[in-house]
Design an enzyme around this catalytic site. Structure first.
Site, PDB file in Angstrom:
ATOM      1  N   LYS A 226      -3.197  -4.296  13.251  1.00 30.09           N
ATOM      2  CA  LYS A 226      -2.505  -4.074  14.366  1.00 30.09           C
ATOM      3  C   LYS A 226      -3.074  -3.789  15.654  1.00 30.09           C
ATOM      4  O   LYS A 226      -2.956  -4.328  16.544  1.00 30.09           O
ATOM      5  CB  LYS A 226      -1.325  -3.087  13.970  1.00 30.09           C
TER       6      LYS A 226
ATOM      7  N   ASP B 224       0.878  -8.336   7.899  1.00 30.61           N
ATOM      8  CA  ASP B 224       1.099  -6.762   7.616  1.00 30.61           C
ATOM      9  C   ASP B 224       2.675  -6.412   7.357  1.00 30.61           C
ATOM     10  O   ASP B 224       2.918  -5.778   6.066  1.00 30.61           O
ATOM     11  CB  ASP B 224       0.694  -5.845   8.870  1.00 30.61           C
TER      12      ASP B 224
ATOM     13  N   ARG C  83       4.288  -3.378  -0.588  1.00 28.86           N
ATOM     14  CA  ARG C  83       3.557  -2.086  -0.872  1.00 28.86           C
ATOM     15  C   ARG C  83       4.701  -1.059  -1.119  1.00 28.86           C
ATOM     16  O   ARG C  83       4.607  -0.119  -1.938  1.00 28.86           O
ATOM     17  CB  ARG C  83       2.647  -1.422   0.188  1.00 28.86           C
TER      18      ARG C  83
ATOM     19  N   SER D  58      -4.058  -2.203   7.396  1.00 31.44           N
ATOM     20  CA  SER D  58      -2.812  -2.074   7.722  1.00 31.44           C
ATOM     21  C   SER D  58      -2.803  -1.770   9.186  1.00 31.44           C
ATOM     22  O   SER D  58      -2.406  -2.478  10.356  1.00 31.44           O
ATOM     23  CB  SER D  58      -1.587  -1.453   6.981  1.00 31.44           C
TER      24      SER D  58
ATOM     25  N   HIS E 216      -4.258   5.511  18.486  1.00 34.75           N
ATOM     26  CA  HIS E 216      -3.134   5.484  17.485  1.00 34.75           C
ATOM     27  C   HIS E 216      -3.013   6.830  16.694  1.00 34.75           C
ATOM     28  O   HIS E 216      -4.029   7.268  16.522  1.00 34.75           O
ATOM     29  CB  HIS E 216      -3.624   4.443  16.533  1.00 34.75           C
TER      30      HIS E 216
HETATM   31  N1  URA Z   1       1.173   3.194   9.019  1.00 35.38           N
HETATM   32  C1  URA Z   1       0.819   1.894   8.926  1.00 35.38           C
HETATM   33  O1  URA Z   1       0.959   1.194   9.919  1.00 35.38           O
HETATM   34  N2  URA Z   1       0.427   1.182   7.738  1.00 35.38           N
HETATM   35  C2  URA Z   1       0.141   1.908   6.475  1.00 35.38           C
HETATM   36  O2  URA Z   1      -0.142   1.511   5.693  1.00 35.38           O
HETATM   37  C3  URA Z   1       0.402   3.520   6.622  1.00 35.38           C
HETATM   38  C4  URA Z   1       0.646   3.778   7.729  1.00 35.38           C
END
Ligand code: URA
Length: 440
Positions: free
Chosen positions: A184, A158, A165, A180, A79
């Site tokens: 995932k 999320d 947010r 967050s 990632h």
């Molecule tokens: N990328 C994400 O998936 N979440 C965040 O909070 C910031 C960047």
């Protein structure tokens, strides 16, 4: 919920059961947006312990479906926290797969100045980046790697929390970013995770100190959730590759995998792929992994792995031999230097925004993109340029006004009378046991 918000506001730790309760109640619609927003703000001000961050991440990860990758063995995911000209996934995933790793990658679409791997792959005619979990597993078993977009069933918490947010000034909070991203990754099922945390003007964490904190929290969450996790901190003060677009990036990745091009994109991809081999135990050390992935470029197996992925996901594999099958923009315009000097640095956000103006990206999630649009840079920081020399080529559709993008691109490149001091491409490395820092 009022008691929990008050507890967090007073900087007391929430138990895992309390965290799980409020996240699930919020997803079920029993906790209203205003209370969830208050909790997010309390977290921003009071922070969270490592245990709390792991609990929040797991509660989010389990708020929806989770992909079961048991059938493919230890799969690895990679990632990036988001960059410009950042096509590392397109290069490092086939590199790792060519050396025996099973790569299970869920990627996103581009938004704002950062590009998205799914948009890039969808520029390949026929490519399906919307695989069901079953198709995802089958594609990994067939090609050794699969890259697909996020499905609506994964991590609903999320999506809902991020929407709050975004409008409550709570995006920029390290434990919330870490949970967050990692929720995932955990729901996507891979047993090992390699993180590329960007540092620099185009990154969510512009400075190295905060980038290290983010990397440490994400690695701690991964390890806490039983996933072998490592993070590299990499420079985002210049686009990694020279292409900033979609089909342009696919063509660039193919040239790199063919061994025809080098530079920071190849260099970082080799290092990330080496980490992918090390976290899965395929290589004993990162160094051994590096030598194996370099061989995979030289002997053509990395290119073959990319081709196998394209084929397994319904794309036209002939793009590998013949990239002219990719969408090509009808108009091209060369941008030339107005003055002589050394290219000192690039404002990567502005370069990404110039690509959006050309149609390569989107400002709102629902915007369409032009797969053929984008920018090919001809110069990098550290290069000497004379006035009137070409700096970049813009690619766009017939209707696009290229002047605004050209002006923005020119403003994003900063020149000076002497060469810049080079910054290392990798500025740090974080594992469960150590944080190494390679710059001050
Ligand atoms: N990328 C994400 O998936 N979440 C965040 O909070 C910031 C960047």
């Amino acid at each position: 919920m009022v008691d929990l918000i008050l507890k967090k506001r007073r900087a007391q730790a929430l138990s895992a059961a309390e965290t799980e309760w409020w996240v699930n109640a919020f997803v079920r619609g029993e906790v209203p947006d205003y209370q969830a927003s208050a909790m997010l703000m309390a977290i921003c001000f009071s922070g969270m312990s490592s245990e709390e961050t792991v609990a929040l991440t797991l509660a989010m990860a389990h708020s929806g479906a989770c992909i079961d990758l048991a059938e493919v063995g230890v799969a690895v995911d990679k990632h990036s926290t988001g960059g410009v000209g950042d096509s590392t996934t397109l290069v490092c995933a086939p590199l790792a797969a060519a050396c025996g790793a099973r790569v299970a990658k869920i990627s996103g679409r581009g938004l704002g100045h950062t590009g998205g791997t799914v948009d890039k792959l969808e520029s390949i005619p026929g490519f399906n980046a919307a695989l069901s979990p079953d198709e995802f597993v089958k594609a990994i078993k067939r090609a050794g790697l699969a890259i697909t977009g996020p499905s609506a069933e994964l991590v609903p918490a999320d999506k809902m929390l991020y929407a709050l947010r975004d409008v409550t000034a709570t995006v920029d909070c390290i434990p919330l970013i870490a949970s967050s991203i990692m929720s995932k990754k955990i729901a996507a099922g891979a047993g090992a995770i390699v993180l590329d945390v960007k540092v620099g003007n185009g990154a969510i964490m512009p400075d190295i100190d905060r980038a290290i904190l983010l990397a440490e929290q994400m690695v701690a969450i991964g390890q806490g959730a039983g996933r072998e996790t490592v993070a590299l901190l990499s420079d985002m003060d210049q686009p990694l590759g020279l292409s900033v677009g979609n089909s342009l990036d696919i063509a660039e990745a193919i040239r790199i995998l063919r061994g025809e091009e080098s530079g920071p994109l190849l260099e970082l991809s080799l290092l990330l792929a080496a980490e992918m081999l090390a976290v899965t135990g395929i290589a004993h050390t990162q160094r051994e992994g590096l030598s194996r992935v370099k061989d995979a470029v030289a002997n053509g197996t990395a290119l073959a792995a990319f081709r196998a992925m394209v084929e397994a996901q319904g794309g036209d594999p002939q793009v590998v031999e013949n990239p002219s099958l990719l969408p090509a923009a009808p108009r091209r315009e060369t941008v030339c230097a107005l003055e002589a000097g050394w290219l000192l640095r690039c404002d990567t956000v502005a370069i990404g925004q110039a690509a959006v103006l050309l149609g390569a990206g989107r400002t709102r999630k629902e915007d369409p993109i032009d797969p053929s649009a984008g920018i090919v840079l001809l110069r990098r920081p550290g290069d000497r340029v004379e006035a009137g020399e070409p700096l970049a080529v813009l690619h766009a559709g017939e209707e696009t006004n290229m002047q605004e993008a050209a002006a923005l691109l020119l403003r994003s490149l900063h020149f000076g009378p002497a060469p810049p001091v080079a910054r290392p491409l990798v500025q740090g490395r974080v594992t469960a046991s150590a944080t190494e820092r390679f710059v001050e």
